[in-house]
Design an enzyme around this catalytic site. Structure first.
Site, mmCIF file in Angstrom:
data_model
loop_
_atom_site.group_PDB
_atom_site.id
_atom_site.type_symbol
_atom_site.label_atom_id
_atom_site.label_comp_id
_atom_site.label_asym_id
_atom_site.label_seq_id
_atom_site.Cartn_x
_atom_site.Cartn_y
_atom_site.Cartn_z
ATOM 1 N N GLY A 11 39.295 46.945 51.455
ATOM 2 C CA GLY A 11 38.505 47.996 50.800
ATOM 3 C C GLY A 11 37.349 47.420 50.016
ATOM 4 O O GLY A 11 37.102 47.784 48.870
ATOM 5 N N SER A 147 48.105 49.947 39.290
ATOM 6 C CA SER A 147 47.490 50.879 38.340
ATOM 7 C C SER A 147 48.474 51.135 37.215
ATOM 8 O O SER A 147 49.688 51.095 37.415
ATOM 9 C CB SER A 147 47.179 52.202 39.047
ATOM 10 O OG SER A 147 46.979 53.241 38.107
ATOM 11 N N TYR A 172 50.950 59.048 44.193
ATOM 12 C CA TYR A 172 50.060 57.922 43.897
ATOM 13 C C TYR A 172 50.788 56.935 42.991
ATOM 14 O O TYR A 172 50.809 55.724 43.246
ATOM 15 C CB TYR A 172 48.763 58.395 43.231
ATOM 16 C CG TYR A 172 47.845 57.238 42.868
ATOM 17 C CD1 TYR A 172 47.121 56.566 43.860
ATOM 18 C CD2 TYR A 172 47.732 56.790 41.555
ATOM 19 C CE1 TYR A 172 46.305 55.488 43.547
ATOM 20 C CE2 TYR A 172 46.923 55.718 41.235
ATOM 21 C CZ TYR A 172 46.196 55.076 42.233
ATOM 22 O OH TYR A 172 45.400 54.000 41.914
#
Length: 291
Positions: A11, A147, A172
């Protein structure tokens, strides 16, 4: 300097990955951008080369390559790794950076819930297929971008694919908790090999990761103002990834979790070795490493 070192960043055409690619190129690394959209990646690579500048003749080091990699397709992950193993004599750093955030319920090509499939399973297969090369290139490093939102995730083995219920925020968070558990179990398995694995949270960053988040039209100007005032720039957010990829300070450090280039404490659920091992075993079957 990262001269002579090869780095793969997933990414890498936008956000944190792009910022990390530019900085590592500046440090003279050979950077392979693993991206889903080839045209966008080539455009980003041109822009990065223009920003950073090509190394002068005789200086050596510093190269940017684009390779197609769609983490929502195990076939694509295998093809990418096959090409890397054929073309690259060494791999010094793998940065598992790509991610999808709070998308509507969708499935990957292989039938996995999209966030779990891309954020965890795609990277799980990618890392495992490149492990031999990383070991042969040791000392080498694996950097896993997680995260802070992992705190709201639970690994529900009864519904890993969210077929019983789907909440895009929780899913997520689950995928980001899975990233940390994966890094922890991998670090345990790689003890003594010279390959280190660490996970990190980048903080709240202004990237296009939130493209699936609906902000009411009237609230957009306020949101934009707040994000400019309080969110990190992609380069600020990428600092911990860059640090874990390149700093001599973390040589030999493995199985840890970082934020703002410092080690941070994890919640007990992110240090549960039984869950980490079970997740590993199930993931191996899901991605076809074990029949």
């Amino acid at each position: 300097s990262m001269r002579g070192k090869t780095v793969i960043i997933t990414g890498a055409n936008s956000g944190l990955g792009r910022a990390a690619a530019a900085e590592l190129l500046r440090m003279r690394a050979r950077v392979i951008m693993g991206c889903r959209d080839r045209a966008r990646a080539e455009r980003a690579a041109r822009e990065i080369r223009a920003e950073v500048g090509e190394p002068a003749a005789g200086e050596g080091g510093g190269e940017l390559l684009v390779r197609e990699l769609d983490l929502a397709s195990l076939r694509s992950v295998r093809a990418f790794c096959h090409r890397v193993l054929q073309e690259e004599p060494r791999l010094d750093v793998l940065i598992n950076n790509a991610g999808i955030f709070q998308c509507p319920y969708m499935k990957t090509e292989d039938g996995f819930e999209m966030q779990f499939g891309v954020n965890h399973l795609g990277h799980f297969l990618l890392t495992n297929l490149l492990l031999g090369l990383l070991k042969n290139s040791a000392p080498s490093r694996i950097v896993v971008v997680s995260s802070k939102l992992y705190k709201y995730g639970e690994i529900n083995f009864e519904d890993l694919n969210s077929e019983i219920s789907y909440n895009k925020s929780f899913c997520y968070s689950r995928s980001k908790l899975a990233n940390i558990l994966f890094a922890r179990e991998l670090a345990r398995r790689l003890e003594g090999t010279g390959v280190t694995v660490n996970s990190l949270h980048p903080g709240i960053v202004r990237t296009n990761l939130g493209r699936h988040v609906n902000i009411p039209l009237l609230a957009k100007p306020l949101f934009n103002l707040v994000s400019w005032a309080f969110f990190k720039t992609p380069l600020e957010g990428a600092q911990t990834s860059i640090y874990l990829a390149s700093s001599p300070d973390v040589e030999g450090v493995s199985g840890k979790y970082f934020g703002d280039c410092k080690e941070e404490e994890l919640l007990p659920k992110a240090m549960d070795d039984l869950v980490a091992r079970k997740l590993w075993d199930i993931s191996e079957v899901m991605v076809g490493l074990l029949k």
